[in-house]
Design an enzyme around this catalytic site. Sequence first.
Site, mmCIF file in Angstrom:
data_model
loop_
_atom_site.group_PDB
_atom_site.id
_atom_site.type_symbol
_atom_site.label_atom_id
_atom_site.label_comp_id
_atom_site.label_asym_id
_atom_site.label_seq_id
_atom_site.Cartn_x
_atom_site.Cartn_y
_atom_site.Cartn_z
ATOM 1 N N GLU A 39 0.814 -1.215 0.000
ATOM 2 C CA GLU A 39 0.000 0.000 0.000
ATOM 3 C C GLU A 39 0.847 1.265 0.000
ATOM 4 O OE1 GLU A 39 -3.122 0.243 -0.458
ATOM 5 O OE2 GLU A 39 -3.959 -1.724 -0.023
ATOM 6 N N ARG A 72 0.688 3.894 -3.121
ATOM 7 C CA ARG A 72 0.105 5.202 -2.786
ATOM 8 C C ARG A 72 1.172 6.264 -2.560
ATOM 9 N NH1 ARG A 72 -5.454 4.373 0.703
ATOM 10 N NH2 ARG A 72 -5.540 2.111 0.686
ATOM 11 N N ASP A 83 -4.819 -9.641 -8.588
ATOM 12 C CA ASP A 83 -5.072 -8.723 -9.692
ATOM 13 C C ASP A 83 -3.897 -7.934 -10.248
ATOM 14 O OD1 ASP A 83 -4.953 -7.323 -7.317
ATOM 15 O OD2 ASP A 83 -7.039 -6.708 -7.343
ATOM 16 N N GLU A 95 -12.364 0.832 -10.120
ATOM 17 C CA GLU A 95 -11.985 -0.107 -11.185
ATOM 18 C C GLU A 95 -12.913 -0.082 -12.396
ATOM 19 O OE1 GLU A 95 -9.982 -0.936 -7.566
ATOM 20 O OE2 GLU A 95 -12.162 -0.974 -7.918
ATOM 21 N N THR A 150 -0.984 1.090 -10.301
ATOM 22 C CA THR A 150 -2.274 0.535 -9.907
ATOM 23 C C THR A 150 -3.078 1.470 -9.008
ATOM 24 O OG1 THR A 150 -3.305 -1.543 -9.202
ATOM 25 C CG2 THR A 150 -1.517 -0.670 -7.819
#
Length: 638
Positions: free
Chosen positions: A263, A267, A396, A530, A616
């Site tokens: 994360e 981010r 994913d 998404e 992502t």
Amino acid sequence: MTTLLPLSGRRIPPPSLGPPSFPHHRATLRLSEKFILLLILSAFITLCFGAFFLPDSSKRKHFDLGLEDVLIPHIDAGKGAKNPGVFLIHGPDEHRHREEEEHLRNKIRADHEKALEEAKEKLKKTKEEIQTEIQTEKNKVVQEMKIKENKPLPTVPIPNLVGINGGDPEDDDIRKKREKIKEMMKHAWDNYRTYGWGHNELRPIAREGYSTKIFGSSQLGATIVDALDTLYIMGLHDEFLDAQKWVEENLDFSVNSEVSVFEVNIRFIGGLLAAYYLSGEEIFKVKAVQLAQKLLPAFNTPTGIPWAMVNLKSGIGWNWSWASAGSSILAEFGTLHMEFVHLSYLTGDLVYYKKVMHIRKLLQKMDRPNGLYPNYLNPRTGRWGQYHISVGSLGDSFYEYLLKAWLMSDKTDYEARKMYDDAIEAIEKHLIKKSHGGLVFIGEWKNGHLEKKMEHLACFTGGMFALGADGSRTDKAGHYLELGAEIARTCHESYDRTALKLGPESFKFDGAVEAVAVRQAEKYYILRPEVIETYWYLWRFTHNPKYRQWGWEATLAIEKYCRVSGGFSGVKDVYSSTPTHDDVQQSFFLAETLKYLYLLFSDDDLLPLDHWVFNTEAHPLPVLHLANTTLSGNPAVR
């Protein structure tokens, strides 16, 4: 009342489970007489018997990936190269290994003799003298770390940055819609600025700061860092300058806090790198490198597969107990490549590049059931965990980053492209099905059978298939573009079949039930991006107006049901006409959802896809073209 603990980007762990308690991580070390005696005994035992436990060279070579055998990208490899895209530089011969081991034995003996003498001297000192020495050493380490952090980074050529500004649509209706999305961004930001400034996220109803366990116990301003590039792209310059000032003055990673490696990479490092490339402000690059250095200890495992969590101060890492007996997660350790390659490019330090290439090399050697990658890998043994396979949560973005590694390398990382092509062919063969009603969906392989359930997270694949269509094998570009469009249609149906016109967290295809959530725990919408992400990619590649129409439908639904006076909140049941809010404004709502909507209603000259690749978390990083890709300090890349 159940409290949801959603995560960002692609994967989300079970909301009911938290991290295990490790009180020893925070234990205070005390120097006592017993400790000193133990130190002396340990030194004596190791001195006498240490040589017998030295690693055998033939066994050691198997795990020395990235040290003696180094993968280096060969960006300008010719067509005749046996392995286009990589060079393998072999390590020293066995004779050299034997010499190194003898040298190592001698060094161990000398070190432990020295340690023994030092321990004897310690016994002669008072407790106060020992404590003073310990504090002096601590201060020395802190000072050295500060010097290292403030060391100036090398100057490297910045890629030719195209389409940072602009994208103004000529059509008046489209322009008004884009302005509305910008106003929504300002509403989300202004309320965070007022009620949650410095906190990771915002509770817009309670009007207070909020944080999940993925950020640890510290106020790292996740929303500020995640929103930087969105503010810049939308032309909210005053807001961007406020955020920049906070980063300069308050963003500190030298905290005793346990964070998610995945994360904070997507981010924070992704957000800081994107802000650096867009604005040219050096502070963002410096902060990104400081954080990256804090993440490196997470890779200190027997296999080099990183832990899921790491303490930013101590460097101690661990995995979630629920993740197949403490395994690392595919979508987490497989979603580092973009950011880490850019870190090596900007710093001239290949350590970041080697870490992610080591992961790739290890995965290539492993057997894959039906050509598919299980979601769990044990970082100690290097073996797969439970055979749970998905392109939703837990899996994913691993597939996404294989494709984007190829795109980011100016389509020269052929190894990544081959891994992507192999993977999606296996996914299409074993996971992609068509419902009785004609909807194409991606199921999950679990407990030995295909579960006919698709997650909102998996809806990103529509955009991924479209993005990867060009360059696919055997002239299948049209096929993959169509497959992307089918996924987009299915995900739109999951929105359209709810009372709020917002999609649930996951939805079933079971008999007469299609694209509908069944369990209450799957009916929530947490401002996820998404589906809108896929609309944007399909719009860019087809310019079919239905994607803008679907995007606007989602915009109106978010505005109507998720907007509150203190910002935007997720909802707990998209099938209820009077929804209950979860009172969380996710940082990815500003980083991804609103950004993709803004781009959907912008012209294509804003962040064109032949110059930018989005991580992502929707942070744009420039393509490293042949002319300016040198990975500073790497002689193999010209």
